[in-house]
Enzyme design. Structure first.
Site, PDB file in Angstrom:
ATOM      1  N   ARG A  47      17.416 -47.377   7.964  1.00 11.04           N
ATOM      2  CA  ARG A  47      16.954 -46.403   7.071  1.00 11.04           C
ATOM      3  C   ARG A  47      15.501 -45.976   7.263  1.00 11.04           C
ATOM      4  O   ARG A  47      15.128 -44.688   7.511  1.00 11.04           O
ATOM      5  CB  ARG A  47      17.185 -46.487   5.616  1.00 11.04           C
ATOM      6  CG  ARG A  47      17.063 -45.640   4.521  1.00 11.04           C
ATOM      7  CD  ARG A  47      17.760 -45.662   3.217  1.00 11.04           C
ATOM      8  NE  ARG A  47      17.570 -47.035   2.883  1.00 11.04           N
ATOM      9  CZ  ARG A  47      16.476 -47.665   2.043  1.00 11.04           C
ATOM     10  NH1 ARG A  47      15.276 -46.748   1.921  1.00 11.04           N
ATOM     11  NH2 ARG A  47      16.419 -48.646   1.658  1.00 11.04           N
ATOM     12  N   TYR A  99      17.312 -17.844   5.434  1.00 12.42           N
ATOM     13  CA  TYR A  99      18.504 -18.620   5.452  1.00 12.42           C
ATOM     14  C   TYR A  99      19.054 -18.850   3.961  1.00 12.42           C
ATOM     15  O   TYR A  99      18.156 -19.497   3.162  1.00 12.42           O
ATOM     16  CB  TYR A  99      18.545 -19.864   6.020  1.00 12.42           C
ATOM     17  CG  TYR A  99      19.732 -20.962   5.881  1.00 12.42           C
ATOM     18  CD1 TYR A  99      21.034 -20.507   6.466  1.00 12.42           C
ATOM     19  CD2 TYR A  99      19.644 -22.261   5.463  1.00 12.42           C
ATOM     20  CE1 TYR A  99      21.840 -21.408   6.095  1.00 12.42           C
ATOM     21  CE2 TYR A  99      20.484 -22.847   5.157  1.00 12.42           C
ATOM     22  CZ  TYR A  99      21.880 -22.648   5.448  1.00 12.42           C
ATOM     23  OH  TYR A  99      22.845 -23.410   5.216  1.00 12.42           O
ATOM     24  N   ASP A 171      10.262 -21.767   9.326  1.00 12.03           N
ATOM     25  CA  ASP A 171      11.666 -22.316  10.073  1.00 12.03           C
ATOM     26  C   ASP A 171      11.724 -21.761  11.178  1.00 12.03           C
ATOM     27  O   ASP A 171      11.905 -20.523  11.462  1.00 12.03           O
ATOM     28  CB  ASP A 171      12.777 -21.781   9.159  1.00 12.03           C
ATOM     29  CG  ASP A 171      14.023 -22.263   9.590  1.00 12.03           C
ATOM     30  OD1 ASP A 171      14.319 -22.516  10.502  1.00 12.03           O
ATOM     31  OD2 ASP A 171      15.032 -22.057   8.863  1.00 12.03           O
ATOM     32  N   LYS A 196      21.645 -26.740  15.551  1.00  9.09           N
ATOM     33  CA  LYS A 196      21.510 -25.708  16.450  1.00  9.09           C
ATOM     34  C   LYS A 196      21.225 -25.579  17.789  1.00  9.09           C
ATOM     35  O   LYS A 196      22.006 -26.207  18.658  1.00  9.09           O
ATOM     36  CB  LYS A 196      20.797 -24.328  15.743  1.00  9.09           C
ATOM     37  CG  LYS A 196      21.153 -24.289  14.094  1.00  9.09           C
ATOM     38  CD  LYS A 196      22.648 -24.156  13.738  1.00  9.09           C
ATOM     39  CE  LYS A 196      22.826 -23.861  12.361  1.00  9.09           C
ATOM     40  NZ  LYS A 196      22.534 -24.844  11.374  1.00  9.09           N
TER      41      LYS A 196
END
Length: 372
Positions: A47, A99, A171, A196
């Site tokens: 983690r 977005y 972004d 993406k």
């Protein structure tokens, strides 16, 4: 180095144990200690850190020219962790055309927690300046924007943010570091949905943040990343690293086809408007040339009529897949307002198009028959 060389150098680490050219996937969740209870290597538990994630994060920082990269389980996880690093009472300035998940997080999760936010058209620099508050701590840009492909002047907006004592975030999912490097334009943080273009094959979920400076704020985000567990799996990191190797060639091929498709659609009698930074009549041509190395492979098209006509059009397509997401090797198209839901501000006749690696002439023929 040219980007293609840099991408390969950043993601190529031969295994020091076996000499394998392709790095192994380290699926272990925990790491051994010796007889004295000392760790035998640099890792404790997957983690907080993992060899595959560390390799990906280093590559991301290299590609964006940043000091430190951080990989997350999704783009939304990256955004959420960054916002969590702020404090109740802070103010965020966010692009109106962005977005839809970003303002949704602010409204549904962080506004009740104590963050305030203002949505502003980032291409209106006077409005950006006037929307700054004394407690503005973060200015969130997205350029080209989703879904209208609005272009933000990153140098100017970053300066306005810094004058107000705020950090500027971009972004960069749609442009990728192939076409745009926001940290070189004075932004402080870059965000990616690595699902993406970076991964590029529609088979992995991921997100990333890259910081210009490894300062106290970056370390706070790093701590939250570990504490919250908003991290990708080792296999996801391996897949994204593999995708980065071909990012440059994919982006250039997809962009060339997107330009051809946009040119075909622009001025078509059945089309109301095409949103694409590569069109010669784009109002921000000078700004695009200043801060981007190309217009990208995303476009939006508004057909004549409303939602019914838009849905009828995409129902006739044979080569485009009707699906949400973008950046993969297959061409996708979606009715954006339907995906965003009843509160969407996207025009009802707008279709968002992600151009893949099919031949341009085949995609154009498919669009032509559907528009007839």
């Amino acid at each position: 180095m040219h980007f293609d060389t840099l991408a390969l150098k950043a993601t190529h680490q031969a295994d020091p144990t076996t000499g394998a050219v392709v790095p192994p996937i380290h699926l272990a969740t925990t790491f051994a200690r010796d007889e004295a209870n000392e760790l035998t290597g640099p890792y404790l538990y997957t983690r907080p850190n993992n060899p595959n994630r560390e390799a990906l994060e280093t590559a991301l920082a290299t590609l964006e020219g940043g000091a430190v990269g951080m990989a997350f389980g999704s783009g939304q996880a990256a955004t959420m962790t960054l916002l969590q690093a702020l404090s109740p009472g802070d103010h965020v300035l966010v692009a109106t055309d962005s977005y839809y998940g970003t303002p949704a997080l602010l409204e549904q999760v962080f506004h009740p927690w104590g963050l305030t936010y203002t949505r502003v058209h980032m291409d209106d620099l006077d409005a950006v300046k006037q929307s700054m508050h004394e407690n503005t701590r973060l200015v969130w840009c997205e350029t080209p924007s989703n879904p209208l492909l609005t272009i933000t002047d990153l140098l100017t907006v970053a300066r306005l943010a810094h004058d107000a004592g705020a950090l500027c975030v971009c972004d960069n999912t749609w442009a990728t570091p192939v076409l745009q490097r926001p940290l070189e334009l004075n932004c402080d943080i870059v965000m990616h949905s690595t699902s993406k273009y970076l991964s590029g094959h529609s088979d992995v979920l991921g997100g990333a943040l890259v910081f210009k400076r490894n300062d106290e704020f970056a370390q706070r985000v790093r701590s939250l990343q570990s504490l919250s567990g908003a991290v990708p799996s080792p296999f996801d990191c391996w897949l994204i690293s593999r995708g980065i190797k071909t990012l440059g060639v994919r982006m250039r091929a997809q962009m060339a086809t997107a330009q051809a498709v946009a040119d075909f659609l622009d001025g078509h009698p059945s089309v109301e408007k095409v949103h694409y930074p590569g069109l010669p009549n784009h109002p921000d041509r000078a700004l695009i040339a200043q801060q981007m190395n190309g217009p990208g492979a995303m476009l939006s098209v508004q057909v004549n009529g409303g939602a019914a006509e838009a849905l009828a059009f995409i129902g006739k397509l044979k080569l485009f897949t009707r699906a949400t997401s973008l950046g993969g090797v297959e061409s996708l198209i979606e009715h954006r307002a339907s995906v965003e839901g009843p509160n969407s501000t996207t025009p009802a006749n707008l279709l968002r198009v992600s151009i893949g690696l099919e031949h341009a002439e085949d995609l154009i023929a498919d669009l032509a028959q559907a528009l007839r």
